[in-house]
Design a protein around this motif. Sequence first.
Motif, PDB file in Angstrom:
ATOM      1  N   ILE A 117     -19.774  79.287 -44.374  1.00 61.38           N
ATOM      2  CA  ILE A 117     -18.442  78.958 -44.872  1.00 61.38           C
ATOM      3  C   ILE A 117     -17.392  79.719 -44.068  1.00 61.38           C
ATOM      4  O   ILE A 117     -17.513  80.930 -43.857  1.00 61.38           O
ATOM      5  CB  ILE A 117     -18.287  79.339 -46.359  1.00 61.38           C
ATOM      6  N   ILE A 118     -16.352  79.003 -43.615  1.00 56.19           N
ATOM      7  CA  ILE A 118     -15.202  79.633 -42.966  1.00 56.19           C
ATOM      8  C   ILE A 118     -14.090  79.740 -44.007  1.00 56.19           C
ATOM      9  O   ILE A 118     -13.697  78.740 -44.613  1.00 56.19           O
ATOM     10  CB  ILE A 118     -14.700  78.792 -41.781  1.00 56.19           C
ATOM     11  N   LEU A 119     -13.575  80.933 -44.225  1.00 57.35           N
ATOM     12  CA  LEU A 119     -12.497  81.146 -45.186  1.00 57.35           C
ATOM     13  C   LEU A 119     -11.164  81.283 -44.456  1.00 57.35           C
ATOM     14  O   LEU A 119     -11.044  82.073 -43.512  1.00 57.35           O
ATOM     15  CB  LEU A 119     -12.768  82.396 -46.018  1.00 57.35           C
ATOM     16  N   THR A 120     -10.173  80.516 -44.874  1.00 62.81           N
ATOM     17  CA  THR A 120      -8.864  80.557 -44.234  1.00 62.81           C
ATOM     18  C   THR A 120      -7.771  80.781 -45.277  1.00 62.81           C
ATOM     19  O   THR A 120      -7.875  80.293 -46.408  1.00 62.81           O
ATOM     20  CB  THR A 120      -8.572  79.260 -43.454  1.00 62.81           C
ATOM     21  N   PHE A 121      -6.719  81.478 -44.870  1.00 65.67           N
ATOM     22  CA  PHE A 121      -5.656  81.873 -45.793  1.00 65.67           C
ATOM     23  C   PHE A 121      -4.303  81.546 -45.170  1.00 65.67           C
ATOM     24  O   PHE A 121      -3.957  82.063 -44.112  1.00 65.67           O
ATOM     25  CB  PHE A 121      -5.765  83.365 -46.109  1.00 65.67           C
ATOM     26  N   ASP A 122      -3.531  80.701 -45.831  1.00 64.74           N
ATOM     27  CA  ASP A 122      -2.268  80.224 -45.270  1.00 64.74           C
ATOM     28  C   ASP A 122      -1.050  80.969 -45.827  1.00 64.74           C
ATOM     29  O   ASP A 122      -1.018  81.334 -47.010  1.00 64.74           O
ATOM     30  CB  ASP A 122      -2.085  78.732 -45.586  1.00 64.74           C
TER      31      ASP A 122
END
Length: 295
Positions: free
Chosen positions: A53-58
């Motif tokens: 899983i790749i976790l991204t935060f905007d």
Amino acid sequence: MKSVMYHYIRNFDKKYPYYNKLSVNQFISQIKKFQKYGIVNNSKELFIPSNKIILTFDDGVKDHLNAAEILKKNDAIGIFFIPTKPYLDNKILDVHKTHLLTGRVKGDEILEKLKKYLIKNNIKNFFDMTEKKKFKEVYKKDNDNENKKEFKKIMNYYGNLNMKEKILNFLLKTFDINFETKNFYLTKKEIKYISSLGMLIGSHGESHTLLSRMKIGKQKKEIENSKKYLTNIVKSKIEFFCYPYGGKKSYNSHTLNILKKLKFKQAYSVKNKDISKNDLLKKNLELPRYDCNLF
């Protein structure tokens, strides 16, 4: 491989009862769930097909400081996409003014106040009807009520770009909403700190405006300036980009060409599908992401 997108990770605040968010406990619960499949824990894994899983935060909001520390404790990393204009003019971005308004006030009331403002000030050209048609399906699957979704569409997708700030400032004042940038966004010191934890810092443009509504020169400025600014903060290459608002219609061929010329390695959009091997090899600037609320 899946990529998951996060925005606000905070607990309930009675002053902002309608905020679309994930609680801290929900976030921690998701991290534990994702660990069964594996969460990416170094940048090299972003380019290798797997079940991780790749976790991204905007958006570079304050919430992400705690999120980064939670990831560090769990031997995981995330990509934190940060818009840079707030650090230049010390103002809350229009997109986040919209979030503050819809988090504090019911959509019916805000939309009604907006309509009255436009009538009172004889503003007849606030809506771009071509853009309205283009983005009519936006927020269709959201659980928000129709008036809240309509207000967000107006402000985020087809409202006049030159008028939005003044109108949003009027609405913020009307509903007595005040927020300082230093309390809303990560500070430059905090960006350096989360980078030191092993988190990856990515560009989210300057002003979080739809790139597809900009001419090529303006797009280039938005992306290039942001990249340079963040590079100066973390003293390392900025190789990841995230499209403001996401979705196929939020960018265009000009955007993709600019990202290639600026040597970005990956760019993330929004689409509920896994990242395939083909995506990694041939569509690395249009990688899909799931919204965290789906989990």
